[in-house]
Motif scaffolding. Structure first.
Motif, short mmCIF file in Angstrom:
data_model
loop_
_atom_site.label_atom_id
_atom_site.label_comp_id
_atom_site.label_asym_id
_atom_site.label_seq_id
_atom_site.Cartn_x
_atom_site.Cartn_y
_atom_site.Cartn_z
N GLU A 20 0.85 -1.18 0.00
CA GLU A 20 0.00 0.00 0.00
C GLU A 20 0.88 1.23 0.00
OE1 GLU A 20 -3.18 0.41 2.75
OE2 GLU A 20 -3.52 -1.75 2.80
N LYS A 21 0.43 2.23 -0.74
CA LYS A 21 1.18 3.48 -0.77
C LYS A 21 1.02 4.17 0.57
CE LYS A 21 0.73 4.52 -5.66
NZ LYS A 21 0.23 5.51 -6.63
N PRO A 22 2.10 4.72 1.07
CA PRO A 22 1.95 5.47 2.32
C PRO A 22 1.11 6.72 2.06
CG PRO A 22 4.15 5.73 1.43
CD PRO A 22 3.45 4.71 0.58
N GLN A 23 0.33 7.09 3.05
CA GLN A 23 -0.53 8.25 2.91
C GLN A 23 0.32 9.51 2.81
OE1 GLN A 23 -3.17 8.07 6.32
NE2 GLN A 23 -4.87 7.80 4.89
N THR A 24 -0.12 10.43 1.98
CA THR A 24 0.57 11.71 1.89
C THR A 24 0.11 12.60 3.03
OG1 THR A 24 -1.15 12.67 0.49
CG2 THR A 24 0.67 11.54 -0.64
N LYS A 25 0.88 13.63 3.30
CA LYS A 25 0.50 14.57 4.36
C LYS A 25 -0.82 15.24 4.02
CE LYS A 25 5.15 15.58 5.95
NZ LYS A 25 6.19 16.61 6.09
N LYS A 26 -1.00 15.56 2.75
CA LYS A 26 -2.23 16.21 2.31
C LYS A 26 -3.44 15.31 2.55
CE LYS A 26 -4.21 18.11 -1.92
NZ LYS A 26 -3.96 18.40 -3.31
N SER A 27 -3.32 14.03 2.26
CA SER A 27 -4.45 13.11 2.46
C SER A 27 -4.73 12.91 3.95
CB SER A 27 -4.20 11.77 1.78
OG SER A 27 -3.11 11.09 2.37
N ARG A 28 -3.67 12.92 4.78
CA ARG A 28 -3.88 12.80 6.22
C ARG A 28 -4.60 14.02 6.78
NH1 ARG A 28 1.85 11.45 8.53
NH2 ARG A 28 0.76 11.81 10.49
N GLU A 74 -8.26 13.81 5.88
CA GLU A 74 -8.96 12.90 6.80
C GLU A 74 -9.29 13.60 8.11
OE1 GLU A 74 -6.88 9.29 7.51
OE2 GLU A 74 -7.11 8.58 5.45
#
Length: 106
Positions: A15-23, A26
């Motif tokens: 799985e791709k690690p989540q980007t800061k923007k996506s975190r 959320e």
């Protein structure tokens, strides 16, 4: 002597690690969150947190800020839908018939 090539089974895609923007997105979807909370959870500066909120906003999310307990709390809001009455009077999205073809003189 030739070395035989042994092919390894392809690894399952990680799985791709989540980007800061996506975190940050959320966190904003989860309810009101302050810049200080974003900075603390992600171990970044407050200015970087403001920047990430701006990135999310530029990405198309509607963000609302409310002052609560002396700190601005940001969250994602749903866009308002146009009322039928405003659409009837032409204040909503423009929907028209396609342009007519010009008449050709004989």
């Amino acid at each position: 002597m030739r070395k035989s090539k042994v092919e390894a089974a392809p690894a399952a895609p990680a799985e791709k690690p989540q980007t800061k923007k996506s975190r940050v997105l959320e966190m904003l979807n989860g309810g009101g969150v302050s810049v200080a909370e974003i900075a603390d959870k992600m171990s970044i500066s407050k200015q970087a947190a403001y920047s990430l909120i701006g990135d999310v906003k530029r990405g198309g999310a509607a963000i609302s800020g409310v002052m609560k307990d002396g700190a601005m709390r940001y969250s994602v809001v749903q866009p308002k839908r146009a009322k039928a009455k405003t659409l009837a009077f032409g204040k909503g999205p423009v929907v028209s018939e396609p342009a007519s073809t010009p008449l050709v003189a004989d």
